[in-house]
Design a protein around this motif. Structure first.
Motif, PDB file in Angstrom:
ATOM      1  N   LEU A  47     -22.506 -26.309 -29.781  1.00 25.33           N
ATOM      2  CA  LEU A  47     -22.061 -25.640 -31.005  1.00 25.33           C
ATOM      3  C   LEU A  47     -23.048 -24.566 -31.444  1.00 25.33           C
ATOM      4  CD1 LEU A  47     -20.682 -28.657 -33.043  1.00 25.33           C
ATOM      5  CD2 LEU A  47     -19.389 -26.807 -32.005  1.00 25.33           C
ATOM      6  N   LEU A  48     -24.328 -24.861 -31.320  1.00 24.45           N
ATOM      7  CA  LEU A  48     -25.334 -23.861 -31.685  1.00 24.45           C
ATOM      8  C   LEU A  48     -25.248 -22.631 -30.784  1.00 24.45           C
ATOM      9  CD1 LEU A  48     -28.436 -26.098 -32.478  1.00 24.45           C
ATOM     10  CD2 LEU A  48     -27.056 -24.774 -34.078  1.00 24.45           C
ATOM     11  N   ILE A  49     -25.029 -22.849 -29.507  1.00 28.04           N
ATOM     12  CA  ILE A  49     -24.883 -21.725 -28.575  1.00 28.04           C
ATOM     13  C   ILE A  49     -23.653 -20.898 -28.938  1.00 28.04           C
ATOM     14  CG2 ILE A  49     -24.366 -21.106 -26.177  1.00 28.04           C
ATOM     15  CD1 ILE A  49     -26.178 -23.490 -25.373  1.00 28.04           C
ATOM     16  N   THR A  50     -22.539 -21.572 -29.268  1.00 31.03           N
ATOM     17  CA  THR A  50     -21.319 -20.868 -29.647  1.00 31.03           C
ATOM     18  C   THR A  50     -21.544 -20.013 -30.895  1.00 31.03           C
ATOM     19  OG1 THR A  50     -19.962 -22.630 -28.732  1.00 31.03           O
ATOM     20  CG2 THR A  50     -18.904 -21.166 -30.294  1.00 31.03           C
ATOM     21  N   ILE A  51     -22.219 -20.574 -31.882  1.00 28.93           N
ATOM     22  CA  ILE A  51     -22.476 -19.835 -33.120  1.00 28.93           C
ATOM     23  C   ILE A  51     -23.394 -18.647 -32.858  1.00 28.93           C
ATOM     24  CG2 ILE A  51     -23.608 -20.004 -35.373  1.00 28.93           C
ATOM     25  CD1 ILE A  51     -22.479 -22.923 -35.455  1.00 28.93           C
ATOM     26  N   LEU A  52     -24.408 -18.834 -32.020  1.00 30.79           N
ATOM     27  CA  LEU A  52     -25.316 -17.728 -31.704  1.00 30.79           C
ATOM     28  C   LEU A  52     -24.604 -16.611 -30.942  1.00 30.79           C
ATOM     29  CD1 LEU A  52     -28.578 -19.652 -30.752  1.00 30.79           C
ATOM     30  CD2 LEU A  52     -28.160 -18.247 -32.778  1.00 30.79           C
ATOM     31  N   VAL A  53     -23.723 -16.972 -30.013  1.00 33.16           N
ATOM     32  CA  VAL A  53     -22.970 -15.959 -29.262  1.00 33.16           C
ATOM     33  C   VAL A  53     -22.030 -15.201 -30.197  1.00 33.16           C
ATOM     34  CG1 VAL A  53     -21.207 -15.640 -27.479  1.00 33.16           C
ATOM     35  CG2 VAL A  53     -23.170 -17.098 -27.035  1.00 33.16           C
ATOM     36  N   ALA A  54     -21.381 -15.913 -31.124  1.00 31.30           N
ATOM     37  CA  ALA A  54     -20.490 -15.256 -32.082  1.00 31.30           C
ATOM     38  C   ALA A  54     -21.270 -14.281 -32.967  1.00 31.30           C
ATOM     39  CB  ALA A  54     -19.772 -16.298 -32.929  1.00 31.30           C
ATOM     40  N   ALA A  55     -22.441 -14.695 -33.418  1.00 31.97           N
ATOM     41  CA  ALA A  55     -23.262 -13.813 -34.255  1.00 31.97           C
ATOM     42  C   ALA A  55     -23.726 -12.589 -33.471  1.00 31.97           C
ATOM     43  CB  ALA A  55     -24.462 -14.580 -34.799  1.00 31.97           C
ATOM     44  N   LEU A  56     -24.112 -12.798 -32.231  1.00 34.05           N
ATOM     45  CA  LEU A  56     -24.545 -11.679 -31.385  1.00 34.05           C
ATOM     46  C   LEU A  56     -23.390 -10.704 -31.131  1.00 34.05           C
ATOM     47  CD1 LEU A  56     -26.807 -10.439 -29.671  1.00 34.05           C
ATOM     48  CD2 LEU A  56     -25.993 -11.829 -27.766  1.00 34.05           C
ATOM     49  N   ILE A  69     -14.703 -14.499 -34.850  1.00 33.64           N
ATOM     50  CA  ILE A  69     -13.739 -15.581 -35.108  1.00 33.64           C
ATOM     51  C   ILE A  69     -13.102 -16.056 -33.814  1.00 33.64           C
ATOM     52  CG2 ILE A  69     -11.488 -16.075 -36.162  1.00 33.64           C
ATOM     53  CD1 ILE A  69     -12.428 -14.377 -38.555  1.00 33.64           C
ATOM     54  N   LEU A  70     -12.742 -15.137 -32.935  1.00 30.63           N
ATOM     55  CA  LEU A  70     -12.145 -15.530 -31.650  1.00 30.63           C
ATOM     56  C   LEU A  70     -13.122 -16.343 -30.801  1.00 30.63           C
ATOM     57  CD1 LEU A  70     -10.161 -12.310 -30.716  1.00 30.63           C
ATOM     58  CD2 LEU A  70      -9.239 -14.513 -31.450  1.00 30.63           C
ATOM     59  N   ILE A  71     -14.375 -15.961 -30.819  1.00 34.76           N
ATOM     60  CA  ILE A  71     -15.385 -16.709 -30.061  1.00 34.76           C
ATOM     61  C   ILE A  71     -15.555 -18.104 -30.645  1.00 34.76           C
ATOM     62  CG2 ILE A  71     -17.858 -16.840 -29.545  1.00 34.76           C
ATOM     63  CD1 ILE A  71     -17.750 -13.751 -29.271  1.00 34.76           C
ATOM     64  N   LEU A  72     -15.588 -18.206 -31.960  1.00 31.26           N
ATOM     65  CA  LEU A  72     -15.730 -19.523 -32.590  1.00 31.26           C
ATOM     66  C   LEU A  72     -14.517 -20.404 -32.320  1.00 31.26           C
ATOM     67  CD1 LEU A  72     -17.309 -18.498 -35.992  1.00 31.26           C
ATOM     68  CD2 LEU A  72     -18.418 -19.733 -34.124  1.00 31.26           C
ATOM     69  N   ILE A  73     -13.324 -19.840 -32.368  1.00 33.95           N
ATOM     70  CA  ILE A  73     -12.114 -20.619 -32.096  1.00 33.95           C
ATOM     71  C   ILE A  73     -12.117 -21.126 -30.661  1.00 33.95           C
ATOM     72  CG2 ILE A  73      -9.608 -20.432 -31.775  1.00 33.95           C
ATOM     73  CD1 ILE A  73      -9.593 -18.615 -34.255  1.00 33.95           C
ATOM     74  N   SER A  74     -12.557 -20.296 -29.736  1.00 37.83           N
ATOM     75  CA  SER A  74     -12.550 -20.720 -28.333  1.00 37.83           C
ATOM     76  C   SER A  74     -13.672 -21.689 -27.998  1.00 37.83           C
ATOM     77  CB  SER A  74     -12.640 -19.500 -27.414  1.00 37.83           C
ATOM     78  OG  SER A  74     -13.899 -18.893 -27.546  1.00 37.83           O
ATOM     79  N   GLY A  75     -14.773 -21.650 -28.730  1.00 36.64           N
ATOM     80  CA  GLY A  75     -15.922 -22.471 -28.384  1.00 36.64           C
ATOM     81  C   GLY A  75     -16.058 -23.769 -29.142  1.00 36.64           C
ATOM     82  N   GLY A 121     -16.918 -28.058 -27.997  1.00 38.82           N
ATOM     83  CA  GLY A 121     -18.345 -28.304 -28.147  1.00 38.82           C
ATOM     84  C   GLY A 121     -19.154 -27.144 -27.634  1.00 38.82           C
ATOM     85  N   GLY A 122     -18.530 -25.994 -27.470  1.00 37.30           N
ATOM     86  CA  GLY A 122     -19.230 -24.808 -27.037  1.00 37.30           C
ATOM     87  C   GLY A 122     -19.274 -24.599 -25.541  1.00 37.30           C
ATOM     88  N   PHE A 123     -18.653 -25.477 -24.766  1.00 38.51           N
ATOM     89  CA  PHE A 123     -18.764 -25.372 -23.319  1.00 38.51           C
ATOM     90  C   PHE A 123     -17.566 -24.708 -22.662  1.00 38.51           C
ATOM     91  CE2 PHE A 123     -21.706 -28.814 -24.320  1.00 38.51           C
ATOM     92  CZ  PHE A 123     -22.858 -28.234 -23.816  1.00 38.51           C
ATOM     93  N   GLY A 124     -16.488 -24.444 -23.393  1.00 41.34           N
ATOM     94  CA  GLY A 124     -15.399 -23.617 -22.896  1.00 41.34           C
ATOM     95  C   GLY A 124     -14.424 -24.268 -21.947  1.00 41.34           C
TER      96      GLY A 124
END
Length: 80
Positions: free
Chosen positions: A25-34, A54-60, A64-67
């Motif tokens: 989840l932390l990785i997903t949030i960091l990627v969305a922010a980036l 938003i699309l990155i957060l919905i997909s991740g 659990g952020g692993f796709g």
């Protein structure tokens, strides 16, 4: 002869699994922010950055952020 309160290591395995979810989840949030920062800087449009984040957060987040897997079942990847 003392008995271990967790002879099978169930609690340790559960903690490890939960820790992986948090890291994902932390990785997903960091990627969305980036993605937000990059798109706002490159396009000059805040809306584009927000939509991408938003699309990155919905997909991740459901995974659990692993796709892989999904929120509604069918968990796993298709066989190659």
């Amino acid at each position: 002869m003392g008995l271990s309160p967790d002879p099978d290591g169930y609690l340790a395995a559960k903690r490890s699994k939960e820790g992986k979810k948090v890291v994902g989840l932390l990785i997903t949030i960091l990627v969305a922010a980036l993605a937000y920062l990059l798109l706002v800087a490159l396009t000059g449009s805040t809306i584009v950055g927000i939509v991408a984040a938003i699309l990155i957060l919905i997909s991740g987040i459901p995974t659990g952020g692993f796709g892989f897997g999904s929120r509604w079942g069918g968990g796993g990847r298709a066989a190659p």
